[in-house]
Design an enzyme around this catalytic site. Structure first.
Site, PDB file in Angstrom:
ATOM      1  N   HIS A 263       0.852  -1.186   0.000  1.00  0.00           N
ATOM      2  CA  HIS A 263       0.000   0.000   0.000  1.00  0.00           C
ATOM      3  C   HIS A 263       0.888   1.236   0.000  1.00  0.00           C
ATOM      4  O   HIS A 263       1.957   1.242   0.618  1.00  0.00           O
ATOM      5  CB  HIS A 263      -0.916   0.003   1.232  1.00  0.00           C
ATOM      6  CG  HIS A 263      -2.033   0.993   1.142  1.00  0.00           C
ATOM      7  ND1 HIS A 263      -1.867   2.317   1.485  1.00  0.00           N
ATOM      8  CD2 HIS A 263      -3.327   0.855   0.748  1.00  0.00           C
ATOM      9  CE1 HIS A 263      -3.020   2.952   1.306  1.00  0.00           C
ATOM     10  NE2 HIS A 263      -3.912   2.100   0.860  1.00  0.00           N
ATOM     11  N   ASP A 313      -7.737  -5.164   0.142  1.00  0.00           N
ATOM     12  CA  ASP A 313      -8.243  -6.000  -0.949  1.00  0.00           C
ATOM     13  C   ASP A 313      -8.032  -7.490  -0.709  1.00  0.00           C
ATOM     14  O   ASP A 313      -8.682  -8.316  -1.353  1.00  0.00           O
ATOM     15  CB  ASP A 313      -7.555  -5.617  -2.266  1.00  0.00           C
ATOM     16  CG  ASP A 313      -7.778  -4.170  -2.633  1.00  0.00           C
ATOM     17  OD1 ASP A 313      -8.932  -3.717  -2.553  1.00  0.00           O
ATOM     18  OD2 ASP A 313      -6.796  -3.479  -2.980  1.00  0.00           O
TER      19      ASP A 313
END
Length: 377
Positions: A263, A313
Site C-alpha cells: 500500500h 483487498d
C-alpha cells in the site's frame, strides 16, 4: 530554474489540502473517521450512521439518524426509464461501466444536475445517489442474467437491501452485518486516486454527477478498486494450500505483484484487512481461506521487511464470496461504500475552493525549427 526537488511522481506524500474527515497513520496501521477509530465504528456503528458522521462531522442523535435513514430509504427506487436502459446495455458491460452509465443518466434527468457544486447541493444529491447505487448494482446483475428486477424495501438497512435485491430474498443477520461492516470499511480513506479525481472535477465547479463519475472511472482501475477482484482470482489460481509456497516463490522470481499486498501509505498491516479477515474466517470458503492464510504468512515473512504487508483487498473478496456475491460485482461494492467519502471530500473542498492545477516538469527540447512537410523524411 532547477525544479527537480519539486518533482513527486504519483504525488506520493504530497499534501494538497487540510481535512477534518479522515486520518491515516501508515506507520502504526491506524485509521480514523472524524476522530473515531475504524475498528470501533465497524464493531458498534452502521453504514448509515457512518455516512452521517462523514458528511456532517458528528454522530447523529436518534432522531437525526432515523430521519436520515428515511431519506435514504425513500430515494432507493429507480425510474422506469433507468430500468429500460439497464435492459438495453450490452450484457458484457462491466458492472462499473453500467454504474457509470446509469449515474450519468440520473444526472441528465435531475433538473438541478448541472448546478455547480456547493456543500448544500453535494449533500442533497449525495443522498439520492448513495441510496440508488445498491439498487443499480444488484439489479444490473439480475437483468443481465435474465432475472426479474427486484425493487428495494424501505424497511431494510442499506446493507441488507443490497443483498435482498441481489439474491431475491432477505439475507441472514450475519450476512447483513458483514456487508454493513464492509461498507463502513470502504466508506472513506483520505485522498487517493478516485477521491482526488472527484475533488479535481469539483474544483472546477462542475456538477456533483460529473465529479462522482470521475471517481467511478478511477476506482474501476485494476490497481485501485479493481484489485479486490484480482486478489480472490489469485487464490483460485493457486488452487490448493499445498501449492501456495511454490506459487509464491515463482511469483517473486517472475517479479509478479501479489494482489492484496502493499500500500502507498500503510507500511504495516492494513487495519481494515484485519477486520475483513475476521469475517472471512466465519463466512469464507474454507479452502480459499486456508490458501489465503498460508500466502499471508509468506508475505509477512518475506515482504514485510520491505514495507509490503496485507491491504484491504486481500481478505474482502473472501467475505463477498462467502455471501454468494459474484466476483464481477466486488469493485461496485467498493463504490457503494466509497460514495460516502467522495461526497464528504467534495463538500469539504468546494467550501474553500481553489482549482486544482499542478504542473508537469518539461524534459523535452525547446527552440526547434519548423520544417515544411515536403522537406521532412
Amino acid at each position: 530554474m532547477n525544479t527537480e526537488k519539486y518533482l513527486a511522481k504519483g504525488l506520493e506524500d504530497v499534501y494538497i489540502d487540510q481535512t477534518n474527515i479522515c486520518y491515516i497513520d501508515g506507520k502504526e496501521g491506524k485509521l480514523y473517521y472524524r476522530g473515531y477509530s475504524v475498528e470501533e465504528l465497524a464493531e458498534l456503528s452502521t453504514f448509515e450512521e457512518v455516512v452521517y458522521l462523514l458528511w456532517w462531522g458528528k454522530l447523529p442523535s436518534l432522531s437525526e439518524l432515523e430521519n436520515f435513514k428515511k431519506e435514504l430509504a425513500k430515494s432507493r427506487g429507480l425510474p422506469k426509464e433507468v430500468i429500460e436502459i439497464m435492459e438495453a446495455l450490452p450484457k458484457n458491460t462491466h458492472p462499473m461501466g453500467a454504474l457509470r452509465t446509469i449515474i450519468s443518466y440520473l444526472g441528465n434527468i435531475d433538473d438541478s444536475g448541472d448546478i455547480p457544486v456547493t456543500p448544500e447541493e453535494v449533500y442533497r444529491i449525495g443522498i439520492s445517489v448513495t441510496a440508488k447505487i445498491p439498487t443499480i448494482v444488484a439489479n444490473w446483475y439480475r437483468i443481465k442474467n435474465g432475472l426479474e428486477y427486484v425493487p428495494p424495501k424501505e424497511k431494510l438497512s442499506h446493507a441488507a437491501n443490497f443483498l435482498y435485491m441481489l439474491h431475491g430474498e432477505e439475507p441472514p443477520k450475519e450476512w447483513e452485518k458483514a456487508m454493513d461492516v464492509a461498507l463502513i470499511l470502504y466508506a472513506e480513506h483520505e485522498i487517493n486516486a478516485s477521491t482526488l479525481a472527484v475533488m479535481t472535477v469539483g474544483s472546477t465547479l462542475s456538477d456533483y454527477y460529473s465529479a462522482i463519475l470521475a471517481g467511478i472511472g478511477a476506482l474501476k482501475g485494476p490497481i485501485h478498486g479493481g484489485a479486490v477482484e484480482e486478489a480472490i482470482k489469485q487464490f483460485m489460481e493457486i488452487g490448493s494450500p499445498e501449492k501456495v509456497e511454490e506459487w509464491f516463490f515463482k511469483a517473486l522470481q517472475q517479479k509478479r505483484k501479489i494482489m492484496g499486498a502493499g500500500h502507498r501509505v500503510y507500511k504495516t498491516y492494513d487495519p481494515r484487512a484485519r477486520i475483513f479477515k475476521k469475517y472471512a474466517s466465519k463466512l469464507g470458503d474454507k479452502k480459499l481461506f486456508e490458501i489465503a492464510e498460508r500466502l499471508e504468512r509468506l508475505v509477512e515473512e518475506y515482504l514485510s521487511k520491505k514495507g509490503i504487508s496485507i491491504n484491504v483487498d486481500y481478505w474482502s473478496g473472501l467475505v463477498f464470496y462467502g455471501m454468494k456475491i459474484p466476483i464481477e460485482l466486488y469493485t461496485t461494492i467498493f463504490a457503494m461504500g466509497r460514495i460516502a467519502g467522495w461526497t464528504a471530500h467534495l463538500a469539504e473542498y468546494v467550501s474553500h475552493n481553489r482549482i486544482i492545477r499542478p504542473r508537469l516538469q518539461y524534459v523535452g527540447e525547446i527552440g526547434k525549427k519548423y520544417l515544411p512537410i515536403e522537406l521532412r523524411r
